[in-house]
Write a protein that holds these residues in place. Structure first.
Motif, PDB file in Angstrom:
ATOM      1  N   GLY A  66       0.798  -1.225   0.107  1.00 43.32           N
ATOM      2  CA  GLY A  66       0.073   0.116   0.005  1.00 43.32           C
ATOM      3  C   GLY A  66       0.788   1.462   0.027  1.00 43.32           C
ATOM      4  O   GLY A  66       2.051   1.103   0.317  1.00 43.32           O
ATOM      5  N   THR A  67       0.344   2.486  -0.360  1.00 44.43           N
ATOM      6  CA  THR A  67       0.951   3.595  -0.396  1.00 44.43           C
ATOM      7  C   THR A  67       0.073   4.921  -0.405  1.00 44.43           C
ATOM      8  O   THR A  67      -1.256   4.692  -0.731  1.00 44.43           O
ATOM      9  CB  THR A  67       1.636   3.842  -1.556  1.00 44.43           C
ATOM     10  N   LEU A  68       0.518   5.694   0.267  1.00 43.31           N
ATOM     11  CA  LEU A  68      -0.072   7.096   0.518  1.00 43.31           C
ATOM     12  C   LEU A  68       0.569   8.355   0.394  1.00 43.31           C
ATOM     13  O   LEU A  68       1.920   8.000   1.091  1.00 43.31           O
ATOM     14  CB  LEU A  68      -1.099   7.156   1.701  1.00 43.31           C
ATOM     15  N   GLN A  69       0.350   9.455  -0.124  1.00 43.48           N
ATOM     16  CA  GLN A  69       1.234  10.566  -0.038  1.00 43.48           C
ATOM     17  C   GLN A  69       0.382  11.605   0.624  1.00 43.48           C
ATOM     18  O   GLN A  69      -0.670  11.936   0.443  1.00 43.48           O
ATOM     19  CB  GLN A  69       1.718  11.268  -1.348  1.00 43.48           C
ATOM     20  N   LEU A  70       1.018  12.177   1.908  1.00 45.31           N
ATOM     21  CA  LEU A  70       0.592  13.165   2.692  1.00 45.31           C
ATOM     22  C   LEU A  70       1.540  14.525   2.814  1.00 45.31           C
ATOM     23  O   LEU A  70       2.361  14.367   2.876  1.00 45.31           O
ATOM     24  CB  LEU A  70       0.412  12.663   4.331  1.00 45.31           C
ATOM     25  N   THR A  71       0.499  15.568   2.127  1.00 43.93           N
ATOM     26  CA  THR A  71       1.132  16.856   1.899  1.00 43.93           C
ATOM     27  C   THR A  71       0.714  17.671   3.001  1.00 43.93           C
ATOM     28  O   THR A  71      -0.627  18.076   3.080  1.00 43.93           O
ATOM     29  CB  THR A  71       0.994  17.336   0.540  1.00 43.93           C
ATOM     30  N   PHE A  72       1.633  18.723   3.806  1.00 41.67           N
ATOM     31  CA  PHE A  72       1.141  19.690   4.694  1.00 41.67           C
ATOM     32  C   PHE A  72       1.293  21.050   3.659  1.00 41.67           C
ATOM     33  O   PHE A  72       2.460  21.434   3.193  1.00 41.67           O
ATOM     34  CB  PHE A  72       2.056  19.586   5.696  1.00 41.67           C
ATOM     35  N   ILE A  73       0.355  21.641   3.926  1.00 42.11           N
ATOM     36  CA  ILE A  73       0.191  23.138   3.158  1.00 42.11           C
ATOM     37  C   ILE A  73       0.161  24.239   4.272  1.00 42.11           C
ATOM     38  O   ILE A  73      -0.888  24.476   4.620  1.00 42.11           O
ATOM     39  CB  ILE A  73      -0.940  23.136   1.946  1.00 42.11           C
ATOM     40  N   PRO A  74       1.020  24.900   4.376  1.00 37.95           N
ATOM     41  CA  PRO A  74       1.020  26.051   5.390  1.00 37.95           C
ATOM     42  C   PRO A  74       0.692  27.179   4.451  1.00 37.95           C
ATOM     43  O   PRO A  74       0.627  27.562   3.051  1.00 37.95           O
ATOM     44  CB  PRO A  74       2.357  26.412   5.530  1.00 37.95           C
ATOM     45  N   TYR A  75      -0.333  28.085   5.147  1.00 33.57           N
ATOM     46  CA  TYR A  75      -1.098  29.214   4.415  1.00 33.57           C
ATOM     47  C   TYR A  75      -1.402  30.494   5.424  1.00 33.57           C
ATOM     48  O   TYR A  75      -1.287  29.963   6.530  1.00 33.57           O
ATOM     49  CB  TYR A  75      -1.982  28.893   3.263  1.00 33.57           C
ATOM     50  N   LEU A  76      -1.764  31.423   4.975  1.00 39.35           N
ATOM     51  CA  LEU A  76      -2.198  32.553   5.597  1.00 39.35           C
ATOM     52  C   LEU A  76      -3.625  32.391   6.297  1.00 39.35           C
ATOM     53  O   LEU A  76      -3.955  32.963   7.469  1.00 39.35           O
ATOM     54  CB  LEU A  76      -1.943  33.872   5.000  1.00 39.35           C
ATOM     55  N   THR A  77      -4.661  31.865   5.600  1.00 42.31           N
ATOM     56  CA  THR A  77      -5.903  31.692   6.210  1.00 42.31           C
ATOM     57  C   THR A  77      -5.843  30.865   7.125  1.00 42.31           C
ATOM     58  O   THR A  77      -4.943  29.882   7.407  1.00 42.31           O
ATOM     59  CB  THR A  77      -6.850  31.319   4.902  1.00 42.31           C
TER      60      THR A  77
END
Length: 151
Positions: A66-77
């Protein structure tokens, strides 16, 4: 079964791409062959070098299943919030229907909470209604309409 979720490494790329290519939509966009095209190894190197990317594999006795990609997106809101994006979730065809996809999602949600993310999001292709039902079962809601511009 001895299940383990761990960060993917370069030697996992072929197994990951094989799973990505093993469905009707993946067959149209992936180029799985031996040897694997270099673009996949280049993409892995970029993902691996980015601290906001977490590409993981689920393995059973050292076999990638199995596989999964987790991305953290920092932003101003949301007062400088962090959004967690889940992508490219796949379970090897021989292991589907055993709750392993849910195991990967529970891991990703826990990681998002640990990083202080305020939301976990994903997109799903409208041609996969069974995937949407799976995500809803996990508590996701279709709260927004997504749009894409393919380049």
């Amino acid at each position: 079964m001895e299940m383990n979720i761990r960060p993917a490494n370069a030697s996992d790329v072929s197994a990951i791409v094989a799973m990505l290519a093993n469905d009707k939509l993946g067959q149209l966009r992936e180029d799985y062959r031996d040897p694997l095209p270099e673009v996949y190894h280049q993409a892995f190197a970029k993902i691996d070098a980015d601290p906001n990317q977490h590409l993981v594999v689920l393995e059973d006795n050292e076999q990638v299943i199995g596989t999964l990609q987790l991305t953290f997106i920092p932003y101003l809101t949301y007062q400088g919030g962090i959004r967690a994006q889940i992508e490219a979730v796949r379970i090897h065809a021989d292991y589907r229907g055993q709750g392993l996809g849910e195991k990967l999602f529970r891991w990703a949600i826990q990681q998002a909470q640990s990083e202080g993310a305020h939301v976990v999001q994903l997109t799903t292709d409208k041609k996969r209604p069974e995937a949407a039902r799976f995500y809803e079962k996990l508590g996701f809601t279709a709260s927004h309409q997504g749009m894409k511009l393919h380049l």
